[in-house]
Design a protein around this motif. Structure first.
Motif, PDB file in Angstrom:
ATOM      1  N   ASP A 342       0.827  -1.215   0.000  1.00 43.70           N
ATOM      2  CA  ASP A 342       0.000   0.000   0.000  1.00 43.70           C
ATOM      3  C   ASP A 342       0.857   1.260   0.000  1.00 43.70           C
ATOM      4  O   ASP A 342       0.617   2.192  -0.770  1.00 43.70           O
ATOM      5  CB  ASP A 342      -0.881   0.030   1.256  1.00 43.70           C
ATOM      6  N   ILE A 343       1.828   1.296   0.884  1.00 46.87           N
ATOM      7  CA  ILE A 343       2.691   2.475   1.002  1.00 46.87           C
ATOM      8  C   ILE A 343       3.411   2.737  -0.322  1.00 46.87           C
ATOM      9  O   ILE A 343       3.485   3.876  -0.792  1.00 46.87           O
ATOM     10  CB  ILE A 343       3.689   2.299   2.161  1.00 46.87           C
ATOM     11  N   ALA A 344       3.903   1.674  -0.935  1.00 53.00           N
ATOM     12  CA  ALA A 344       4.585   1.822  -2.228  1.00 53.00           C
ATOM     13  C   ALA A 344       3.627   2.367  -3.285  1.00 53.00           C
ATOM     14  O   ALA A 344       3.979   3.254  -4.073  1.00 53.00           O
ATOM     15  CB  ALA A 344       5.163   0.481  -2.667  1.00 53.00           C
ATOM     16  N   LYS A 360       2.499  13.722   4.529  1.00 56.86           N
ATOM     17  CA  LYS A 360       1.949  13.537   5.881  1.00 56.86           C
ATOM     18  C   LYS A 360       0.556  12.915   5.846  1.00 56.86           C
ATOM     19  O   LYS A 360       0.102  12.331   6.840  1.00 56.86           O
ATOM     20  CB  LYS A 360       1.935  14.856   6.644  1.00 56.86           C
ATOM     21  N   GLU A 361      -0.135  13.024   4.712  1.00 53.01           N
ATOM     22  CA  GLU A 361      -1.471  12.421   4.588  1.00 53.01           C
ATOM     23  C   GLU A 361      -1.413  10.897   4.606  1.00 53.01           C
ATOM     24  O   GLU A 361      -2.455  10.234   4.734  1.00 53.01           O
ATOM     25  CB  GLU A 361      -2.137  12.890   3.294  1.00 53.01           C
ATOM     26  N   MET A 362      -0.221  10.328   4.501  1.00 55.88           N
ATOM     27  CA  MET A 362      -0.061   8.877   4.604  1.00 55.88           C
ATOM     28  C   MET A 362       0.205   8.440   6.039  1.00 55.88           C
ATOM     29  O   MET A 362       0.560   7.288   6.287  1.00 55.88           O
ATOM     30  CB  MET A 362       1.063   8.412   3.668  1.00 55.88           C
ATOM     31  N   GLY A 363       0.011   9.348   6.990  1.00 56.71           N
ATOM     32  CA  GLY A 363       0.237   9.026   8.401  1.00 56.71           C
ATOM     33  C   GLY A 363      -0.585   7.856   8.904  1.00 56.71           C
ATOM     34  O   GLY A 363      -0.226   7.217   9.896  1.00 56.71           O
ATOM     35  N   PHE A 364      -1.691   7.543   8.225  1.00 51.11           N
ATOM     36  CA  PHE A 364      -2.542   6.397   8.587  1.00 51.11           C
ATOM     37  C   PHE A 364      -1.735   5.116   8.739  1.00 51.11           C
ATOM     38  O   PHE A 364      -2.084   4.241   9.537  1.00 51.11           O
ATOM     39  CB  PHE A 364      -3.607   6.224   7.499  1.00 51.11           C
ATOM     40  N   PHE A 365      -0.659   4.991   7.997  1.00 47.44           N
ATOM     41  CA  PHE A 365       0.106   3.744   7.975  1.00 47.44           C
ATOM     42  C   PHE A 365       1.186   3.654   9.053  1.00 47.44           C
ATOM     43  O   PHE A 365       1.826   2.605   9.174  1.00 47.44           O
ATOM     44  CB  PHE A 365       0.766   3.564   6.601  1.00 47.44           C
ATOM     45  N   GLU A 383      -8.342  11.472   6.317  1.00 54.07           N
ATOM     46  CA  GLU A 383      -7.357  12.346   5.677  1.00 54.07           C
ATOM     47  C   GLU A 383      -6.746  11.676   4.449  1.00 54.07           C
ATOM     48  O   GLU A 383      -6.550  12.306   3.401  1.00 54.07           O
ATOM     49  CB  GLU A 383      -6.270  12.708   6.688  1.00 54.07           C
ATOM     50  N   LEU A 384      -6.443  10.374   4.560  1.00 61.88           N
ATOM     51  CA  LEU A 384      -5.875   9.626   3.440  1.00 61.88           C
ATOM     52  C   LEU A 384      -6.856   9.594   2.265  1.00 61.88           C
ATOM     53  O   LEU A 384      -6.468   9.841   1.115  1.00 61.88           O
ATOM     54  CB  LEU A 384      -5.533   8.199   3.890  1.00 61.88           C
ATOM     55  N   VAL A 385      -8.115   9.292   2.560  1.00 62.32           N
ATOM     56  CA  VAL A 385      -9.134   9.227   1.510  1.00 62.32           C
ATOM     57  C   VAL A 385      -9.308  10.587   0.840  1.00 62.32           C
ATOM     58  O   VAL A 385      -9.334  10.684  -0.397  1.00 62.32           O
ATOM     59  CB  VAL A 385     -10.482   8.744   2.087  1.00 62.32           C
ATOM     60  N   ARG A 386      -9.392  11.635   1.634  1.00 67.63           N
ATOM     61  CA  ARG A 386      -9.589  12.990   1.095  1.00 67.63           C
ATOM     62  C   ARG A 386      -8.405  13.390   0.217  1.00 67.63           C
ATOM     63  O   ARG A 386      -8.579  13.933  -0.891  1.00 67.63           O
ATOM     64  CB  ARG A 386      -9.759  13.977   2.255  1.00 67.63           C
TER      65      ARG A 386
END
Length: 392
Positions: A342-344, A360-365, A383-386
């Motif tokens: 996912d991160i990749a 920073k919007e990938m902070g979910f991970f 935040e990730l979805v938005r």
């Protein structure tokens, strides 16, 4: 897409490779992949589920198939016929010799290491070799993921870590005591325009010098420390107390795990950064610091089953004190491996949409996401979805 794993023969990396190849062949569902949720429709245009894998490794293992089989023999975390189905694909994945510079006694406990510092003397030579390997593999579809063992906390030095000029001077002056493997890998990735994701609590790309490099080269990066188990539950559950205006008096987290990750973390200097990463989330959520105990202990017979026992003491209406308990028991590689994919994918999406610097919007991970104090799983996901939907 191409994924270059640091720690290529570790259980997380090999499980991701196995699963990725099975998905590519249509032999496995995408359960566990966040990027395959309906909210992220269209991501396959940026990062299709077709993979080429490579990486660096410090242990002597023949190829990714042999490494996967070794992990299976200890853990039985997938069906053997799944491994045999992609055997030829994994046998072709042969990791390059990596570095374990300043990775601590925990990594040394893995056994005899086959590392670059046994062959070359200077940081410049190590970086040159890492860069050569990566450039031979990489193209515009490549992302580097650090899934190696946790390093000790590195001694911070303003002269070498605050600016890119200083960092490159550190390499030039061979100031080894201020360098670590994760920062050298991050430097090589960002210097060559390759997005970098740090799935570990190690320093990686979080130095000011490397953030500067990412901006200069216009490369996205994200981290740190994949949020996969007990901390995932903690940052999902902890906001509930805040929403209900209940005061958390104390939170005890006791983690036991085996396998190579547990072996590395059984050494105090390697464990320290992991404990800090797990322990800081409560203060970020509540704005105050409840009494907390966070322990991580090596329990060899568990292998890759990571078990956590959590006890929460909280205060409610009329000052009454109450208790909440939960147990998390999961196979660490199974919950972690899909997140590295996912991160990749999201980093490749960011690159293709012209985004760079810390995403920073990938902070979910992540347990300790860079440049944000938001660790609330609920709002992180929103935040990730938005972010994705506004830019796709």
């Amino acid at each position: 897409m191409k994924i270059w794993y640091v720690g290529a023969y570790g259980i997380v990396s090999t499980t991701a490779m196995l699963g990725g190849k099975l998905i590519e062949k249509g032999r496995m569902e995408t359960t566990g992949l966040v990027s395959e949720l309906p909210q992220f429709e269209g991501i396959e245009k940026y990062a299709p589920l077709k993979f080429e894998f490579g990486g660096h490794e410090v242990r002597k293992v023949e190829n990714a198939y042999v490494a996967s089989l070794q992990h299976w023999e200890l853990n039985r975390h997938f069906e053997l016929d799944q491994l045999e189905e992609v055997r030829e694909d994994l046998e072709k994945i042969r990791a390059e010799k990596g570095t374990a510079i300043n990775c601590g006694k925990g990594v040394q406990a893995l056994g005899e290491l086959d590392v670059l510092e046994n062959e070359v003397q200077t940081l410049s030579e190590i970086v040159e070799r890492l860069e050569r390997d990566v450039k031979r593999f990489a193209d515009s579809e490549t992302v580097m993921i650090n899934s190696a063992s946790t390093e000790p906390i590195i001694r911070y030095n303003e002269k070498y870590h605050d600016t890119l000029d200083g960092f490159e001077k550190m390499i030039e002056e061979n100031a080894k005591e201020y360098a670590s493997a994760s920062m050298l890998y991050a430097y090589v990735a960002l210097k060559n325009g390759i997005p970098y994701g740090n799935f570990t609590p190690s320093v990686g790309s979080s130095l000011p010098a490397l953030k500067e490099l990412a901006i200069e080269k216009k490369v996205p990066h994200a981290g740190n420390d994949g949020k996969t188990g007990e901390t995932l539950v903690k940052t999902t559950l902890a906001p509930m107390f805040a929403y209900r205006n209940l005061k958390v008096l104390g939170w005890m987290s006791y983690n036991i795990l085996g396998d190579l990750d547990g072996l590395v973390l059984s050494h105090k200097e390697n464990k320290e950064s992991k404990v800090i990463s797990k322990d800081k989330v409560l203060e970020k959520i509540y704005g105050y610091s409840p009494f907390s105990i966070t322990q991580i202990e090596y329990f060899p017979s568990l292998a890759d089953n990571k078990t956590a026992f959590d006890f929460i003491h909280f205060e409610g209406f009329l000052g009454r004190k109450m208790k909440f308990y939960f147990i998390w028991d999961a196979i660490d590689a199974i919950v972690a491996a899909p997140l590295t994919i996912d991160i990749a994918r999201f980093l490749l999406f960011a690159k293709k949409e012209g985004m760079y610097g810390v995403i920073k919007e990938m902070g979910f991970f992540f347990k300790s996401p860079m440049e944000t104090r938001n660790v609330n799983t609920h709002s992180q996901f929103e935040e990730l979805v938005r972010w994705y939907q506004e830019n796709a």
